[in-house]
Design an enzyme around this catalytic site. Structure first.
Site, PDB file in Angstrom:
ATOM      1  CG  ASP A  90      -0.168  -4.871   9.656  1.00  0.00           C
ATOM      2  OD1 ASP A  90       0.451  -5.147   8.626  1.00  0.00           O
ATOM      3  OD2 ASP A  90      -1.058  -4.008   9.722  1.00  0.00           O
TER       4      ASP A  90
HETATM    5  N1  URA Z   1       0.082  -7.111   4.357  1.00  0.00           N
HETATM    6  C1  URA Z   1       0.290  -6.123   5.250  1.00  0.00           C
HETATM    7  O1  URA Z   1       1.027  -5.181   5.002  1.00  0.00           O
HETATM    8  N2  URA Z   1      -0.355  -6.225   6.441  1.00  0.00           N
HETATM    9  C2  URA Z   1      -1.183  -7.209   6.752  1.00  0.00           C
HETATM   10  O2  URA Z   1      -1.743  -7.230   7.844  1.00  0.00           O
HETATM   11  C3  URA Z   1      -1.392  -8.231   5.796  1.00  0.00           C
HETATM   12  C4  URA Z   1      -0.744  -8.155   4.606  1.00  0.00           C
END
Ligand code: URA
Length: 236
Positions: free
Chosen positions: A107
């Site tokens: 993310d």
């Molecule tokens: N878990 C998350 O919360 N975000 C990420 O980007 C990857 C795994």
């Protein structure tokens, strides 16, 4: 053996120009196949033998990149989702078809190791639930997690809100009271943040230093290195 393909199609697929622009491209550049000049965009050629202004074609067989995703960029091709990781790549690579896409996503507020490729079978294989590639995350938490969290994550019984299936067993180690290392073998939406949130902890910072055997090493945020296309050939 490679297949012979139309030159205009090859140029368009590799991001040099659109098929419609191929004639003009051939006028502006010295394009040869087996050292013979080509002026007709419909000529069928083996991409391995093509040269443009004396240079071989740019990755005619495909690309596999290991990117250090920086904070603040999304893993989406949609302009409306905001600045994205693909803006880090050369323009010609961004114009390729099949497009270069990430293997899974991190993310916007997560940094770390991300694979990018134009090989769709590889994306499907590495993201399929049966291909359990371990993904290592380092999370900074807002508080010390409750006792027994490592056992809960390892049990494979934690079902996150909105999910039908429980999370697969995951390995949690605390490096200090608020610094966690979590190894997952799957990739549900915002999984790390949601796993900790389900137990009252907020993830303040999240980074993925490792995926399977691959690590970032000294790669700076925003930079990538190329991997051989057969990097995952041996894994089923
Ligand atoms: N878990 C998350 O919360 N975000 C990420 O980007 C990857 C795994």
């Amino acid at each position: 053996m490679r297949t012979m393909r139309r030159l205009d199609q090859i140029l368009a697929n590799l991001g040099y120009c659109s098929r419609r622009e191929a004639r003009a491209f051939l006028k502006a550049h010295a394009v040869t196949a087996q050292d013979k000049p080509i002026s007709n965009a419909a000529t069928k050629v083996d991409p391995a033998n093509v040269q443009i202004d004396g240079q071989p074609l740019d990755h005619p067989d495909g690309l596999l990149l290991l990117l250090h995703k920086p904070l603040g960029l999304v893993c989406s091709h949609e302009e409306r989702d905001g600045p994205n990781i693909y803006s880090l790549l050369p323009e010609r690579w961004r114009a390729r078809n099949p497009v270069i896409t990430s293997v899974g996503r991190l993310d916007k507020d997560t940094s770390g190791l991300l694979l990018l490729t134009d090989q769709s079978q590889l994306v499907h294989r590495l993201t399929s639930p049966k291909h359990k590639v371990p993904k290592t995350y380092h999370a900074t938490l807002d508080r010390e997690p409750p006792a027994g969290l490592a056992e809960l994550f390892a049990a494979g019984t934690l079902t996150l809100e909105g999910e039908k299936q429980p999370c697969a067993p995951a390995t949690l180690t605390m490096n200090s009271s608020r610094e966690a290392k979590l190894i997952l073998t799957e990739g549900k939406y915002h999984q790390v943040r949601r796993m900790f949130a389900s137990q009252g902890c907020e993830v303040l910072a999240l980074h993925r230093p490792q995926l399977g055997e691959l690590t970032l090493d000294e790669l700076a945020p925003g930079k990538w290195r190329e991997l051989p296309l057969d990097t995952f050939a041996a894994s089923s």
